[in-house]
Design an enzyme around this catalytic site. Sequence first.
Site, mmCIF file in Angstrom:
data_model
loop_
_atom_site.group_PDB
_atom_site.id
_atom_site.type_symbol
_atom_site.label_atom_id
_atom_site.label_comp_id
_atom_site.label_asym_id
_atom_site.label_seq_id
_atom_site.Cartn_x
_atom_site.Cartn_y
_atom_site.Cartn_z
ATOM 1 C CG HIS A 14 -7.196 2.578 -2.551
ATOM 2 N ND1 HIS A 14 -8.060 1.866 -3.361
ATOM 3 C CD2 HIS A 14 -6.032 2.633 -3.240
ATOM 4 C CE1 HIS A 14 -7.441 1.530 -4.472
ATOM 5 N NE2 HIS A 14 -6.191 1.987 -4.421
ATOM 6 C CG HIS A 16 -1.268 1.580 -4.890
ATOM 7 N ND1 HIS A 16 -1.568 0.324 -5.382
ATOM 8 C CD2 HIS A 16 -2.364 2.345 -5.121
ATOM 9 C CE1 HIS A 16 -2.784 0.351 -5.904
ATOM 10 N NE2 HIS A 16 -3.292 1.555 -5.758
ATOM 11 C CE LYS A 100 -8.455 -2.932 -5.843
ATOM 12 N NZ LYS A 100 -8.144 -1.546 -5.657
ATOM 13 C CG HIS A 137 -9.797 -0.833 -10.229
ATOM 14 N ND1 HIS A 137 -8.724 0.006 -10.039
ATOM 15 C CD2 HIS A 137 -10.265 -0.557 -11.468
ATOM 16 C CE1 HIS A 137 -8.546 0.754 -11.120
ATOM 17 N NE2 HIS A 137 -9.469 0.430 -12.010
ATOM 18 C CG HIS A 175 -9.980 4.217 -7.051
ATOM 19 N ND1 HIS A 175 -10.785 3.552 -7.933
ATOM 20 C CD2 HIS A 175 -8.914 3.405 -6.836
ATOM 21 C CE1 HIS A 175 -10.233 2.395 -8.231
ATOM 22 N NE2 HIS A 175 -9.103 2.276 -7.576
ATOM 23 C CG ASP A 248 -5.589 4.962 -6.201
ATOM 24 O OD1 ASP A 248 -4.845 4.011 -5.937
ATOM 25 O OD2 ASP A 248 -6.073 5.153 -7.330
ATOM 26 C CG HIS A 252 3.865 4.590 -11.315
ATOM 27 N ND1 HIS A 252 4.045 3.236 -11.533
ATOM 28 C CD2 HIS A 252 2.542 4.740 -11.068
ATOM 29 C CE1 HIS A 252 2.876 2.602 -11.440
ATOM 30 N NE2 HIS A 252 1.958 3.498 -11.150
ATOM 31 C CB ALA A 264 -2.395 4.504 -14.473
HETATM 32 C C1 NCD Z 1 -2.490 2.203 -9.228
HETATM 33 C C2 NCD Z 1 -1.026 1.702 -9.205
HETATM 34 O O1 NCD Z 1 -0.176 2.346 -9.805
HETATM 35 O O2 NCD Z 1 -0.771 0.700 -8.536
HETATM 36 N N1 NCD Z 1 -2.615 3.205 -10.239
HETATM 37 C C3 NCD Z 1 -3.574 4.151 -10.320
HETATM 38 O O3 NCD Z 1 -3.615 4.863 -11.315
HETATM 39 N N2 NCD Z 1 -4.444 4.350 -9.355
HETATM 40 C C4 NCD Z 1 -3.414 1.064 -9.424
HETATM 41 C C5 NCD Z 1 -4.861 1.394 -9.165
HETATM 42 O O4 NCD Z 1 -5.273 1.628 -8.036
HETATM 43 O O5 NCD Z 1 -5.623 1.436 -10.137
HETATM 44 ZN ZN ZN Z 2 -5.182 2.096 -6.194
#
Ligand code: NCD
Ligand code: ZN
Length: 345
Positions: A14, A16, A100, A137, A175, A248, A252, A264
């Site tokens: 998992h 991003h 997803k 999720h 997660h 995860d 950002h 988040a």
């Molecule tokens: C993730 C994101 O920023 O894409 N943020 C997070 O807090 N984990 C999205 C997600 O997996 O919930």
């Molecule tokens: Zn995530």
Amino acid sequence: MTDTLTIRRPDDWHVHLRDGAMLQAVARHTARQFARAIVMPNLTPPVTTVAAAESYRQRIMAALPEGTGFTPLMTCYLTDNTDPAEVRRGFESGVFTACKLYPAGATTNSDSGVTDVDNIRGVLEVMAEIGMVLCVHGEVTHADIDIFDREAVFIERVLAPLLKDLPGLKVVFEHITTEDAVQFVESAPDNVAATITPQHLHINRNAMLVGGMRPHAYCLPVAKREKHRLALRRAATSGSHKFFLGTDSAPHAREAKESACGCAGIFNAPYALESYLAVFEEEGQIGHFQGFASEHGPGFYGLPLNEERVTLVREECEVPAAIEAAGTQLVPFHAGETLRWRFQP
Ligand code: NCD
Ligand code: ZN
């Protein structure tokens, strides 16, 4: 005392990787440690078609140096209108590894998520038929549910009924953050598994709130009480094939985190293995690390184990306060701390 640890190259189930300049900056951190990764589809716009996933996969590969032996495993973002035929075509042609499920409004870029699982009933039936994994999720998003209860309520109201209805569906409860989720997964049949992030093994909710608000410890699902963290540590290090690695990692820009309405997500990709291994060492379970990091995930997905090996050395590893990326800074998980193991690229 062991001073080096050699294991099969792990995978991240998992992550991003973002897009554009951020993708250019972060992809190499994941590719450095992991052979494969389940890539989240929550771009703007989300990855909802086979064509969009193919093109995203190409952008990921183009962001990595030539010859990098990394395989992105693509996912399809489910919406209320997802066409079951598109999901089947994507899976059968090897483009989609999983779908997803974001409940609408649960997290970053989840506005087009599913408003009611009844709306994707046809998609889920096809997935159960073809053996395709559903990544979930697991949070309800109703305004009347306390944010710390979102995961437990999701189990009761959504996940348990869904699995009752489609008992053969392969589900990764992603997660996980609660003892409730650990118990649910442990007592479910073998088609239900869970990923666990490094942050939920290291921090509880105090990390976000004690001594000031700490936006870099904020992710979704939000960290819970200490008893939940301890349950997650027991599950991750237990040797159970139902639990496996999913970082995860969710970068950002610093200014988007340190804001009146901070995003988040925790960026943990650069030191992910060092972070996980610290937990296995503290729990006296280094012997179970390879299973969690490199074996249980492929086992669940029905994919081959990686044959390549990687080594971690017991050596101080200083995590920088920030990492330059895409014309801004990312504050990594463990920023400013010294970890006890170092990954050898
Ligand atoms: C993730 C994101 O920023 O894409 N943020 C997070 O807090 N984990 C999205 C997600 O997996 O919930
Ligand atoms: Zn995530």
